[in-house]
Write a protein that holds these residues in place. Structure first.
Motif, PDB file in Angstrom:
ATOM      1  N   ALA A   1      34.051   6.230  -0.937  1.00 47.85           N
ATOM      2  CA  ALA A   1      32.892   6.972  -0.450  1.00 47.85           C
ATOM      3  C   ALA A   1      33.289   8.422  -0.186  1.00 47.85           C
TER       4      ALA A   1
ATOM      5  N   SER B   1      27.903  10.959   1.709  1.00 51.57           N
ATOM      6  CA  SER B   1      27.420   9.633   2.094  1.00 51.57           C
ATOM      7  C   SER B   1      28.035   9.176   3.410  1.00 51.57           C
ATOM      8  N   ARG B   2      29.291   9.494   3.641  1.00 55.91           N
ATOM      9  CA  ARG B   2      29.921   9.120   4.899  1.00 55.91           C
ATOM     10  C   ARG B   2      29.310   9.890   6.065  1.00 55.91           C
TER      11      ARG B   2
ATOM     12  N   ALA C   1      26.021   8.305   6.940  1.00 57.30           N
ATOM     13  CA  ALA C   1      26.204   7.045   7.656  1.00 57.30           C
ATOM     14  C   ALA C   1      26.620   7.280   9.101  1.00 57.30           C
TER      15      ALA C   1
ATOM     16  N   GLU D   1      31.820  -3.006  13.935  1.00 59.87           N
ATOM     17  CA  GLU D   1      32.636  -3.006  12.715  1.00 59.87           C
ATOM     18  C   GLU D   1      33.485  -4.270  12.611  1.00 59.87           C
TER      19      GLU D   1
ATOM     20  N   ARG E   1      30.786  -3.120   8.240  1.00 56.46           N
ATOM     21  CA  ARG E   1      29.437  -2.648   7.897  1.00 56.46           C
ATOM     22  C   ARG E   1      28.676  -2.313   9.182  1.00 56.46           C
TER      23      ARG E   1
ATOM     24  N   LYS F   1      26.430   2.551   7.656  1.00 57.04           N
ATOM     25  CA  LYS F   1      27.091   2.196   6.387  1.00 57.04           C
ATOM     26  C   LYS F   1      26.259   1.194   5.602  1.00 57.04           C
TER      27      LYS F   1
ATOM     28  N   CYS G   1      23.575   3.118   3.819  1.00 61.53           N
ATOM     29  CA  CYS G   1      24.076   3.970   2.738  1.00 61.53           C
ATOM     30  C   CYS G   1      24.861   3.198   1.686  1.00 61.53           C
TER      31      CYS G   1
ATOM     32  N   LEU H   1      27.764   1.468   2.129  1.00 59.69           N
ATOM     33  CA  LEU H   1      29.197   1.685   2.312  1.00 59.69           C
ATOM     34  C   LEU H   1      29.792   0.519   3.090  1.00 59.69           C
ATOM     35  N   ARG H   2      31.117   0.449   3.038  1.00 57.18           N
ATOM     36  CA  ARG H   2      31.826  -0.591   3.775  1.00 57.18           C
ATOM     37  C   ARG H   2      33.265  -0.161   4.008  1.00 57.18           C
TER      38      ARG H   2
ATOM     39  N   VAL I   1      36.966   3.616   3.169  1.00 56.70           N
ATOM     40  CA  VAL I   1      35.522   3.430   3.087  1.00 56.70           C
ATOM     41  C   VAL I   1      35.126   3.502   1.615  1.00 56.70           C
TER      42      VAL I   1
ATOM     43  N   ARG J   1      32.204   2.390  -1.634  1.00 63.21           N
ATOM     44  CA  ARG J   1      30.798   2.174  -1.971  1.00 63.21           C
ATOM     45  C   ARG J   1      30.626   0.755  -2.477  1.00 63.21           C
TER      46      ARG J   1
END
Length: 295
Positions: A17, A21-22, A25, A76, A82, A86, A89, A91-92, A147, A149
């Motif tokens: 990521a 995007s981060r 999130a 988390e 997640r 996140k 968006c 993300l993970r 992180v 996607r």
């Protein structure tokens, strides 16, 4: 690609990521956390109105640590990387080897997040993400996390082509325990991009990878098998073994099918004094009589 390889030498088709995007999130997470923190502070102000100033200050500090630091760590940990932002968006947070994070990873990320996100308004985290090759902030570096996607376009997914049908099952007895993960990664990358390479360069690369694979396994390919087909067959065998290991526990838990007993055929009972009739209407076989009635 992220270069993340699992313990079974399976390359994850995930991308790291990046900062936009981060940042989005983190912004979503901060809005939610601060909204919860304000509601908690209002409730505590009403509940601790009768306390002195020192007690009210202690309660405020405890609520700050629990809501702004403890809550993201718990989320988390329980969601395996997640958070709400996140998840929105796509993300993970994962470990460096691609596995799910644990409490210690979330704890280190949360503790470092207080410094690089809350205390510096995200400046340190942004600089670290821009400098890092895979977009990691300091919390990810110290925790050993990344992180990635989770949602990527289907067209970008690279699938290893299957081997020729006549090679399926030919490498069932091959010992693959000594093959390192970097070699598996190189072989998979070659197989997914073999059509994009120059024929001469691709053939030389396949021969080099095949020689390294033979040196690790100690078994040469069958006579007449090209290097690229040999690599595809060995990778297919590795994937088949991974699938069997993954689904074996589920298959062992299934109840066994009930045994069906074979039908018992009893000889017909012929009335006393009546001879058995064969296919042509005549007598066939010895004369069989039933039980004689008691005298």
């Amino acid at each position: 690609m992220s270069g993340v390889v699992t313990g079974d030498a399976v390359v994850l088709g995930l991308q790291p990521a990046r900062l936009p995007s981060r940042a989005l999130a983190v912004l979503i997470d901060l809005v939610v956390v601060w909204a919860v923190y304000l509601l908690v502070m209002i409730g505590l102000a009403l509940a601790t109105a009768s306390l002195d100033e020192a007690a009210a200050t202690a309660v405020s500090i405890a609520s700050f640590l629990l809501v702004l630091v403890g809550a993201p760590i718990a989320v988390e940990t329980l969601s395996h990387g997640r958070s709400l932002g996140k998840l929105a968006c796509g993300l993970r947070v994962v470990r460096d080897d691609g596995g799910p994070i644990r409490f210690r990873h979330a704890l280190v990320r949360g503790a470092m997040g207080v410094v690089e996100i809350l205390m510096t308004f995200g400046v340190v985290a942004c600089i670290a993400s821009l400098v890092s090759e895979r977009g990691r902030r300091l919390g990810d570096v110290f925790a050993g996390t990344l992180v990635v996607r989770e949602r990527i376009p289907a067209a970008r997914a690279l699938v290893v082509p299957p081997p020729p049908p006549w090679l399926v099952g030919r490498f069932a007895g091959l010992d693959l325990s000594a093959v390192p993960e970097p070699l598996w990664l190189e072989i998979r990358q070659y197989l997914t991009r073999a059509r994009e390479l120059d024929p001469f360069v691709g053939r030389r690369l396949a021969e080099r990878l095949a020689d390294e694979l033979v040196a690790r396994t100690g078994t040469p390919p069958p006579p007449g098998v090209p290097a690229d087909a040999f690599l595809a067959g060995v990778v297919a065998e590795r994937q088949a073994r991974d699938s069997r290991r993954a689904f074996a526990p589920a298959a062992e838990g299934l109840p066994a099918a009930p045994a069906v007993a074979a039908p018992v055929v009893m000889p017909p009972v012929v009335p006393h004094g009546v001879p058995p009739v064969g296919p042509a209407g005549g007598e066939s076989g010895p004369r069989v009589t039933g039980f004689a009635p008691p005298a």
